[in-house]
Design a protein around this motif. Structure first.
Motif, PDB file in Angstrom:
ATOM      1  N   ALA A   1     107.648 -38.929 177.729  1.00 53.26           N
ATOM      2  CA  ALA A   1     106.422 -39.017 178.310  1.00 53.26           C
ATOM      3  C   ALA A   1     105.418 -40.039 177.712  1.00 53.26           C
ATOM      4  O   ALA A   1     104.565 -40.641 178.314  1.00 53.26           O
ATOM      5  N   LEU A   2     105.509 -40.278 176.622  1.00 57.10           N
ATOM      6  CA  LEU A   2     104.811 -41.334 175.633  1.00 57.10           C
ATOM      7  C   LEU A   2     104.930 -42.795 176.149  1.00 57.10           C
ATOM      8  O   LEU A   2     104.059 -43.343 176.593  1.00 57.10           O
TER       9      LEU A   2
ATOM     10  N   ALA B   1     103.487 -43.125 179.708  1.00 54.06           N
ATOM     11  CA  ALA B   1     101.987 -43.279 179.593  1.00 54.06           C
ATOM     12  C   ALA B   1     101.534 -44.454 178.910  1.00 54.06           C
ATOM     13  O   ALA B   1     100.588 -44.871 178.679  1.00 54.06           O
TER      14      ALA B   1
ATOM     15  N   ARG C   1     104.816 -40.688 161.087  1.00 51.21           N
ATOM     16  CA  ARG C   1     103.810 -40.113 160.681  1.00 51.21           C
ATOM     17  C   ARG C   1     103.783 -38.513 161.042  1.00 51.21           C
ATOM     18  O   ARG C   1     103.597 -37.640 160.493  1.00 51.21           O
ATOM     19  N   TYR C   2     104.054 -38.315 162.410  1.00 47.31           N
ATOM     20  CA  TYR C   2     104.068 -37.066 162.865  1.00 47.31           C
ATOM     21  C   TYR C   2     105.417 -36.267 162.244  1.00 47.31           C
ATOM     22  O   TYR C   2     105.044 -34.952 161.627  1.00 47.31           O
ATOM     23  N   GLY C   3     106.183 -36.732 161.984  1.00 48.69           N
ATOM     24  CA  GLY C   3     107.583 -36.152 161.263  1.00 48.69           C
ATOM     25  C   GLY C   3     107.194 -35.623 159.778  1.00 48.69           C
ATOM     26  O   GLY C   3     107.467 -34.663 159.365  1.00 48.69           O
TER      27      GLY C   3
ATOM     28  N   ALA D   1     109.611 -35.653 175.209  1.00 43.78           N
ATOM     29  CA  ALA D   1     108.003 -35.876 174.555  1.00 43.78           C
ATOM     30  C   ALA D   1     107.976 -37.363 174.668  1.00 43.78           C
ATOM     31  O   ALA D   1     107.091 -37.978 174.840  1.00 43.78           O
ATOM     32  N   ILE D   2     109.119 -37.931 173.990  1.00 43.85           N
ATOM     33  CA  ILE D   2     109.337 -39.447 173.923  1.00 43.85           C
ATOM     34  C   ILE D   2     109.132 -40.129 174.772  1.00 43.85           C
ATOM     35  O   ILE D   2     108.207 -41.093 175.246  1.00 43.85           O
TER      36      ILE D   2
ATOM     37  N   LEU E   1     112.088 -33.082 172.318  1.00 40.89           N
ATOM     38  CA  LEU E   1     111.448 -34.290 171.702  1.00 40.89           C
ATOM     39  C   LEU E   1     112.121 -35.514 172.487  1.00 40.89           C
ATOM     40  O   LEU E   1     111.074 -36.380 172.811  1.00 40.89           O
TER      41      LEU E   1
ATOM     42  N   LEU F   1     102.086 -45.152 175.450  1.00 39.82           N
ATOM     43  CA  LEU F   1     101.713 -44.787 174.140  1.00 39.82           C
ATOM     44  C   LEU F   1     102.652 -44.943 173.217  1.00 39.82           C
ATOM     45  O   LEU F   1     103.832 -45.006 173.671  1.00 39.82           O
ATOM     46  N   PRO F   2     102.377 -45.237 171.952  1.00 38.30           N
ATOM     47  CA  PRO F   2     103.261 -45.814 171.119  1.00 38.30           C
ATOM     48  C   PRO F   2     104.260 -44.444 170.730  1.00 38.30           C
ATOM     49  O   PRO F   2     103.864 -43.585 170.562  1.00 38.30           O
ATOM     50  N   SER F   3     105.741 -45.181 170.573  1.00 35.71           N
ATOM     51  CA  SER F   3     106.522 -43.947 170.355  1.00 35.71           C
ATOM     52  C   SER F   3     107.469 -44.699 169.161  1.00 35.71           C
ATOM     53  O   SER F   3     108.779 -44.381 169.162  1.00 35.71           O
TER      54      SER F   3
ATOM     55  N   THR G   1     105.348 -44.785 164.135  1.00 34.62           N
ATOM     56  CA  THR G   1     104.385 -43.693 164.693  1.00 34.62           C
ATOM     57  C   THR G   1     104.981 -42.148 164.558  1.00 34.62           C
ATOM     58  O   THR G   1     104.338 -41.186 164.122  1.00 34.62           O
ATOM     59  N   LEU G   2     106.321 -42.053 164.870  1.00 32.07           N
ATOM     60  CA  LEU G   2     106.917 -40.958 164.841  1.00 32.07           C
ATOM     61  C   LEU G   2     107.173 -40.254 163.538  1.00 32.07           C
ATOM     62  O   LEU G   2     107.177 -39.336 163.338  1.00 32.07           O
TER      63      LEU G   2
END
Lengths: 204, 204
Positions: free
Chosen positions: A129-130, A133, A144-146, A126-127, A123, A135-137, A141-142
């Motif tokens: 990498a966001l 790039a 929503r995925y969680g 992955a964060i 994790l 991208l929102p982290s 946002t997290l």
């Protein structure tokens, strides 16, 4: 059954079967004569497990061996056993000791976790990498995925509780690895559906 | 900026930058003298995109090139453009022409889909892997994953609609690839949480 039938039923070529036996990944067959061995359903099942881990989940052989070792001699604590076996699954990420982003995210979600579990470093990676790039982290946002993953996990863990540890480890490893591509393909299909159909707002 | 600064800001070594230029993956810098070139923010952004696709998403260079081609000369239909670019992302599965399992699953979920979209073959392959391993792939099981992914997708597609096609393709590719490891790590953490804490039943 003879090795030829084992090969046919499992779809694994005979030289590969012999390799797995030499490597200690597959038990020897029972000797029926000096040069003959007989194999059982447990050999078919083991070969299917190895095939799923290598061909579908993409594990290198050394990682498959780690999973098999946990299954063959599981730690008494099933959660430790499952954690160790799941730790052999990809992605393999560098852990530089800084797990701050993952910790913050996991704590914001209110999850109990063991910081040594590989998913924490995955994790974190992955964060980062966001972030790299752009991208929102952010926590929202997290979350929503969680939330979606808590919903997925709610339907998945239950059967493990009624199994012995070796079976639970095998189920957890296969279930973790083999439903991942299902989820990811369905997410891409859900995107395409939403792009074609537009948002599901009332009145549309 | 000079190539040395571009290398520093992007974290990509100079020989690799020169390789990408030779391969047509990165535009040449503007010539400021016979042997000098100057680079702009668009070069930094392109190098970050290439790094995300190769290092995080695990694309081979040929697939990165496909994505860049779509971004540099997108088809007029944004859905076609995004579908083609997403099609360059892993996993790369064999498509033997039989997509019956995926079709049945997608139709049961009520999703609009293009059978040429790679996610259809990816879903077919994922369902066959479940069958081979003896794990459930019945409609109810797949619906659980499908519902969770529809929920995930609902929060993801919206920004694309307000972008020009090249930006939308880049956003879709990065968003698809970079949130995948986030989801998968969170699912594993959700499993661990559920195993430690038990099911969230009232009264526990």
């Amino acid at each position: 059954m003879r090795i030829s039938e084992l090969s046919e039923r499992s779809g694994v070529p005979i030289p590969t079967i012999k390799f797995y036996i030499r490597e200690g990944m597959l038990p020897r067959g029972e000797a029926s004569a000096a040069t003959r061995a007989v194999y059982g359903d447990e050999h078919v099942a083991r070969l299917r497990l190895i095939a799923a881990l290598t061909q579908v989940a993409g594990l290198p052989l050394a990682r498959v061996r780690e999973v098999l070792e946990v299954i063959d001699a599981p730690p008494t604590d099933p959660i430790e056993a499952i954690g160790r076996a799941i730790g052999a699954l990809p992605p393999y990420v560098d852990d530089d000791g800084d797990l701050s982003r993952a910790r913050a995210a996991i704590e914001a979600l209110g999850l109990t976790f063991d910081p040594r579990f590989t998913a924490v470093a995955q994790l974190e990676s992955a964060i980062r990498a966001l972030e790299a790039a752009g991208l929102p982290s952010d926590p929202e946002t997290l979350r929503r995925y969680g939330d979606a993953m808590m919903q997925v996990a709610a339907g998945e863990v239950a059967p493990v509780e009624s199994m012995d540890t070796a079976d639970a480890v095998e189920y957890a490893v296969l279930g973790t690895a083999l439903y991942e591509p299902v989820m990811l393909a369905l997410r891409r299909l859900a995107h395409q559906h939403r792009m074609v159909e537009g948002p599901p707002t009332p009145g549309r």
